[in-house]
Write an enzyme that holds these catalytic residues in place. Structure first.
Site, short mmCIF file in Angstrom:
data_model
loop_
_atom_site.label_atom_id
_atom_site.label_comp_id
_atom_site.label_asym_id
_atom_site.label_seq_id
_atom_site.Cartn_x
_atom_site.Cartn_y
_atom_site.Cartn_z
CE LYS A 195 45.46 45.46 14.86
NZ LYS A 195 46.81 45.84 15.24
C1 LIG Z 1 44.34 51.34 15.83
C2 LIG Z 1 45.12 50.62 14.34
N1 LIG Z 1 44.89 51.46 13.47
C3 LIG Z 1 45.29 51.18 12.41
C4 LIG Z 1 46.54 50.02 12.41
C5 LIG Z 1 47.11 49.70 11.09
O1 LIG Z 1 46.86 48.46 10.75
P1 LIG Z 1 47.78 47.71 9.84
O2 LIG Z 1 48.98 47.12 10.48
O3 LIG Z 1 46.80 46.63 9.29
O4 LIG Z 1 48.05 48.76 8.60
C6 LIG Z 1 46.59 49.31 13.62
C7 LIG Z 1 47.54 48.16 13.43
O5 LIG Z 1 48.44 48.23 14.51
C8 LIG Z 1 45.98 49.84 14.62
O6 LIG Z 1 46.31 49.18 15.88
#
Ligand SMILES: Cc1ncc(COP(=O)(O)O)c(C=O)c1O
Length: 382
Positions: free
Chosen positions: A184
């Site tokens: 990210k």
């Molecule tokens: C669009 C989206 N939503 C949710 C997530 C979930 O994030 P996390 O990996 O911090 O749980 C991601 C992560 O890749 C994502 O790209």
């Protein structure tokens, strides 16, 4: 695989190492003062009223669904062209994800018109996801939500630091969910942030994050409390001080790194228009200021995408796909979750290829990528 140009790369260095060392030396590793500082920094940077750090954005989405009052049997409208966590969160609370289509070849975000088409008397909420850090049409989404009395949750995993009409993405709906996963725009390894403008929702989320307890181990360490009550069925979704320390440093660089991503995206648009106009780069007319999390491209119809990606790989360039649509996954297919029409999602999802984008990418590497794409397209088109 040693890529010549990877898909993404982090901007991490001595400052993060020093920040982590300081936490280790303090001998307090679980959520405490550094996390509070991280949350304050995030509040200021994004212009939200409340920010609560959590283990990851998936946990944030889960808590957002609970705090929004979504219950078993409710329907929640979500995009299918997103990471699976967006829809999984709906299932965690026993509700039904209902998939809406995207806008167009230029705008991969959830279509407000499709949202409207999918509303039934059981609809409780809409979860939007700002694809690639490009804003959804939030004024229209909020108008629909108001008309039908729906809650809006924003999956802002791609969109930390992005804005629309001067308002941070994540600050439009009831709750915003940010991710600090390592690909990210800012990272803590695993990590996430909940944001809300609502004091009561913030208090609820704060308790849900830590077992529904009325005080924390940190409060007791500070001498502020001897015991606690448990008022909600909560979870352990806490971040820790090591990650918060990294997060503070990462956040201090985010504005600069997002600006760099925007500049590189502009270079991509120029290079692709010149060398490989057959590959369409969406969001040319994007709303607001994007965080340019990823660089999606759209192959012409009829191209063998995996052959194209293989040809790119042979030239040392990593590419990816955002996303296989959720409604096509086995775990979703076998439940037959409802939707009206996902034809645009299905068309775009079959042709999308994501190209490398990260602050350390060089302009001349973008030229190499465009030339490699022109070379790769020929064998993939036959
Ligand atoms: C669009 C989206 N939503 C949710 C997530 C979930 O994030 P996390 O990996 O911090 O749980 C991601 C992560 O890749 C994502 O790209």
């Amino acid at each position: 695989m040693a890529w010549q140009i990877p898909l993404s790369d982090i901007d991490m260095g001595l400052e993060e190492i020093a920040a982590v060392q300081k936490v280790l030396e303090s001998r307090w590793l679980t959520m405490g003062a550094v996390t509070q500082e991280f949350e304050q920094d995030f509040t200021q940077f994004t212009g939200t009223r409340h920010a609560l750090a959590v283990t990851n954005a998936t946990a944030a989405l889960h808590l957002a669904c609970i705090a929004a009052g979504i219950q078993a049997g409710d329907e929640v409208i979500v995009p299918s062209l997103t990471f699976v966590a967006t829809a999984n969160a709906v299932r965690y609370v026993g509700a039904v994800p209902v998939f809406a289509d995207i806008c167009s070849e230029d705008d991969f975000n959830i279509s407000p018109a499709s949202v409207r088409q999918n509303i039934t008397e059981r609809t409780k909420a809409i979860i939007v996801m700002h694809y690639g850090g490009y804003a959804c049409d939030m004024p229209w989404i909020m108008e629909i939500a108001q008309e039908f009395g729906l809650v809006v949750i924003e999956d802002a995993a791609h969109a930390t630091g992005a804005q629309l009409d001067g308002r941070g993405l994540g600050n439009w709906g009831l709750v915003g969910c940010h991710s600090f996963f390592s690909n990210k725009n800012m990272t803590t390894g695993e990590g996430g942030m909940l944001t809300t403008q609502d004091d009561a929702v913030a208090e609820h989320l704060r308790k849900l994050r830590s077992h529904g307890m009325t005080s924390l181990t940190w409060d007791r360490h500070q001498g502020h409390a001897f015991t606690y009550d448990v008022t909600d069925l909560g979870y352990n979704y806490r971040i820790d001080e090591l990650r918060s320390a990294i997060g503070r440093v990462q956040l201090s660089r985010l504005a600069r790194n997002n600006a760099r991503r925007r500049a590189l995206t502009a270079v991509y648009r120029e290079c692709f228009a010149k060398f490989i106009p057959e590959i369409h780069i969406p969001f040319a007319q994007a709303r607001g200021e994007s965080s340019c999390h990823i660089l999606p491209g759209l192959l012409p119809p009829g191209v063998d995408r995996f052959k194209f990606m293989d040809e790119m790989k042979a030239q040392g360039i990593q590419t990816s796909i955002h996303y296989p649509p959720i409604h096509t996954f086995q775990s979703y297919r076998e439940k037959s979750f409802p939707y009206v029409d996902l034809s645009k999602t299905e068309d775009i999802a079959a042709r999308e290829v994501t190209f490398p984008l990260y602050p350390g990418l060089l302009e001349e590497q973008i030229l190499m990528i465009a030339q490699a794409a022109a070379t790769a397209l020929k064998p993939a088109s036959t």
